[in-house]
Design a protein around this motif. Structure first.
Motif, short mmCIF file in Angstrom:
data_model
loop_
_atom_site.label_atom_id
_atom_site.label_comp_id
_atom_site.label_asym_id
_atom_site.label_seq_id
_atom_site.Cartn_x
_atom_site.Cartn_y
_atom_site.Cartn_z
N TYR A 246 -81.58 -6.34 76.76
CA TYR A 246 -80.86 -5.06 76.86
C TYR A 246 -79.70 -5.18 77.85
CZ TYR A 246 -79.84 -0.09 77.03
OH TYR A 246 -79.20 1.12 76.95
N ASP A 247 -79.90 -5.94 78.91
CA ASP A 247 -78.81 -6.19 79.86
C ASP A 247 -77.62 -6.84 79.14
OD1 ASP A 247 -80.38 -5.21 81.89
OD2 ASP A 247 -81.06 -7.19 82.57
N LYS A 248 -77.93 -7.75 78.24
CA LYS A 248 -76.87 -8.44 77.50
C LYS A 248 -76.21 -7.52 76.48
CE LYS A 248 -78.87 -12.93 78.43
NZ LYS A 248 -79.47 -14.17 77.94
N TYR A 249 -77.01 -6.65 75.87
CA TYR A 249 -76.45 -5.66 74.96
C TYR A 249 -75.50 -4.72 75.70
CZ TYR A 249 -76.27 -1.12 72.59
OH TYR A 249 -75.84 0.07 72.05
N ARG A 250 -75.92 -4.24 76.87
CA ARG A 250 -75.09 -3.35 77.66
C ARG A 250 -73.76 -4.02 78.03
NH1 ARG A 250 -77.99 -3.16 81.96
NH2 ARG A 250 -79.26 -1.32 81.54
N ALA A 251 -73.86 -5.29 78.45
CA ALA A 251 -72.64 -6.04 78.81
C ALA A 251 -71.74 -6.23 77.61
CB ALA A 251 -73.03 -7.39 79.41
N LEU A 252 -72.32 -6.54 76.45
CA LEU A 252 -71.55 -6.72 75.22
C LEU A 252 -70.88 -5.44 74.80
CD1 LEU A 252 -70.75 -8.30 72.64
CD2 LEU A 252 -72.99 -7.71 71.70
N TYR A 253 -71.60 -4.34 74.84
CA TYR A 253 -71.07 -3.03 74.44
C TYR A 253 -69.86 -2.66 75.30
CZ TYR A 253 -71.07 1.91 73.07
OH TYR A 253 -70.72 3.14 72.59
N ASN A 254 -70.03 -2.80 76.61
CA ASN A 254 -68.93 -2.49 77.53
C ASN A 254 -67.76 -3.44 77.34
OD1 ASN A 254 -70.42 -0.39 78.62
ND2 ASN A 254 -71.29 -1.66 80.25
#
Length: 576
Positions: free
Chosen positions: A87-95
């Motif tokens: 989820y940390d990586k998803y958040r970073a990707l989304y931003n």
């Protein structure tokens, strides 16, 4: 997608019509590309949408062996367990995607100005001293490197996130009652061809775009040939035309150093894509790709800006929460007639044979189940069966895993696909100004590297700790320094403090046990001793053997008593 025409239905990827969402952040308002991006999902929804297991029904267990063998083979493509780090990586990707579009708003004059000047010319000119490209635009794009052990699911994480939570192509027709005919390719995933460089990468890029949009860029541009620079310029122009949100370049370790336009040119090309053109890039590769970052990135200031991040992943630790959660969820996927509970011995054996690498663990579990089903009778999974199957299906990996489990670092360091060369990579970490995230075993290695960066502060802390236990300042300093140097500066702080305390207690006990006229001599001898061996964990084989030697045991007797090796009769009893 029922409203799409037949020609759009034949295209690859998920296509959708733009639906604009109100934005909270000021920089995101009034930008159709940003407003069309789906809303970020919450943590609980993320896990629900990405968690995946094969379908299972009780009646499956009544099927014959051949049909159940087919079901077992479905575990690998169907089983996926998301972790908090995902989820940390998803958040970073989304931003990352949203921020990348901040400097590419199709409603602003700058957007059209860059097309008027020509993206090839902008790419060629690079950035000025203020960080602006030739059109005067300062791009907001970020870049990310995902580097780690093969089999840990680096590529799979981004593939599942992108395919599950983002459309691939957004079609714009109208924005706020004004015509806006544009295609927005939100993401594109391509592989770096083996032994090739920028030229081959561009051809892979055209092939993917054509597959996605029904264009013929590969035929028109990809087959033209030309210099590396010309190939790069053409790709940049197409990437700008399709309004690319993020480019994922997989298998980056395939870049060949010696090939024309090798590692240096590849990193420069990626850097210009991000900084000059404004397209976010994610690089994915194994530890073999480390030379790209050690040499090129460390020497290129623009490539390691504040907007560059590296994620470094190694194998799970045996006692880690991730491994426990992974193996317990995987173990439920049993199609044998007899369900075998996951015991501590089985869990340990699975880790020992797979080193906590998810991809390897899944493959071994499939092979073990298949063997149990083919053996017939009760179809029970045992430790001996796991070892038997691993000795055949994982025989190429076993020598490497055994070296790692034995702590043979001198041999493992040569295996650049298993872990980085920490001696040189530590130097890179100490010099790096960008953000680095570490997962698995590398998190521990990194914390020790940070200690080396702050050697003087750490030594002062150790000396102060020793001074609280030992009244003589010189002796306290000598012991603290010896403990630090015994681990080459890579020891865990808490462990080093414990060793200092143990040494201080030994000195006091020795001093109290001898005559007063011998006390100074003992203290003097202790003070001269500067070689202190690093502490070993109780589960370490070397610790077990050392403890046995003190009791006059042979190495074999020590390991047998600790339960690490088994009696031949006990092993033979499991072979039926």
């Amino acid at each position: 997608m029922e409203n799409w025409s037949e020609d759009l239905k034949d295209l690859k990827g998920i296509h959708c019509k733009a639906e604009y969402k109100e934005q909270i952040i000021e920089e995101h308002k009034g930008n159709p590309f940003i407003e069309a991006i789906p809303r970020k999902v919450k943590v609980e929804d993320f896990f629900e949408r990405l968690y995946s297991v094969p379908s299972f029904k009780d009646e499956y267990l009544d099927l014959d062996a051949e049909e159940r063998l087919t079901l077992v083979q479905q575990i690998k493509p169907s089983f996926w367990l998301p972790f908090p780090s995902h989820y940390d990586k998803y958040r970073a990707l989304y931003n990352m995607i949203k921020i990348g579009y901040q400097s590419r708003n199709p409603l602003l004059p700058m957007y059209n100005r860059q097309f008027a000047i020509g993206w090839d010319k902008i790419f060629e000119k690079g950035l000025d001293k203020n960080g602006a490209n030739f059109a005067g635009n300062i791009q907001t794009a970020q870049s990310l490197a995902e580097i780690g052990l093969s089999g840990m699911g680096k590529s799979k994480i981004y593939e599942r996130i992108l395919k599950s939570l983002f459309p691939q192509v957004i079609h714009h027709t109208e924005y706020k009652n004004k015509q806006l005919i544009m295609k927005q390719v939100l993401w594109l995933h391509i592989e770096c061809p083996s032994g090739k460089s920028v030229g081959a990468l561009t051809r892979n890029f055209y092939a993917k775009v054509d597959e996605l949009l029904g264009t013929n860029y590969y035929e028109k541009i990809g087959e033209k040939g030309g210099t590396i620079d010309n190939l790069a310029k053409r790709m940049v122009k197409v990437a700008a035309l399709i309004n690319l949100g993020v480019l994922v370049i997989d298998e980056i370790q395939n870049v060949h150093k010696a090939h024309s336009g090798g590692d240096e040119r590849m990193i420069n090309f990626i850097t210009e894509l991000v900084n000059t053109i404004g397209i976010p890039v994610i690089i994915i590769g194994t530890f073999k790709a480390m030379y790209l970052f050690e040499k090129s990135l460390a020497n290129s200031r623009r490539a390691v800006s504040d907007m560059y991040v590296e994620n470094v992943t190694s194998f799970f630790l045996q006692e880690s929460w991730e491994w426990k959660e992974f193996i317990e969820n995987l173990w439920d996927q049993q199609y044998t007639k007899t369900y075998t509970p996951l015991t501590a011995d089985i869990k340990h054996t699975m880790y020992h044979q797979t080193l906590g690498i998810p991809d390897v663990a899944v493959k071994l579990f499939i092979h073990v189940q298949a063997k149990a089903i083919l053996n017939g009778t009760d179809e029970k999974i045992t430790v001996s069966l796991i070892n038997e199957v691993a000795s055949k299906s994982l025989r190429i990996l076993q020598p490497v895993f055994n070296k790692i489990l034995r702590g043979n670092t001198s041999e493992v360091d040569k295996l650049d696909d298993i872990q980085p060369d920490w001696k040189s990579f530590n130097e890179y970490i100490k010099e790096a100004s960008h953000r680095m995230n570490f997962y698995g075993k590398t998190a521990i290695d990194h914390s020790r590297a940070i200690q080396q960066r702050n050697k003087e502060n750490l030594l002062e802390e150790l000396i102060m700790f020793a001074s609280n236990l030992i009244s003589e300042p010189d002796l306290a300093k000598s012991i603290a320094k010896s403990v630090y140097e015994a681990s080459n500066g890579m020891g865990v702080k808490e462990t080093m403090c414990a060793q200092i305390a143990k040494t201080a207690i030994a000195i006091k006990e020795s001093a109290q046990a001898v005559k007063s006229d011998e006390k100074d001599s003992i203290i003097f001898k202790t003070k001269k001793s500067t070689k202190i061996a690093p502490m070993l964990e109780e589960g370490d084989i070397r610790f077990v053997v050392k403890q046995g030697q003190a009791r006059k045991f042979t190495a074999e007797e020590s390991l047998y008593e600790a339960g690490i090796v088994k009696d031949c009769k006990e092993l033979l009893s499991h072979i039926h």
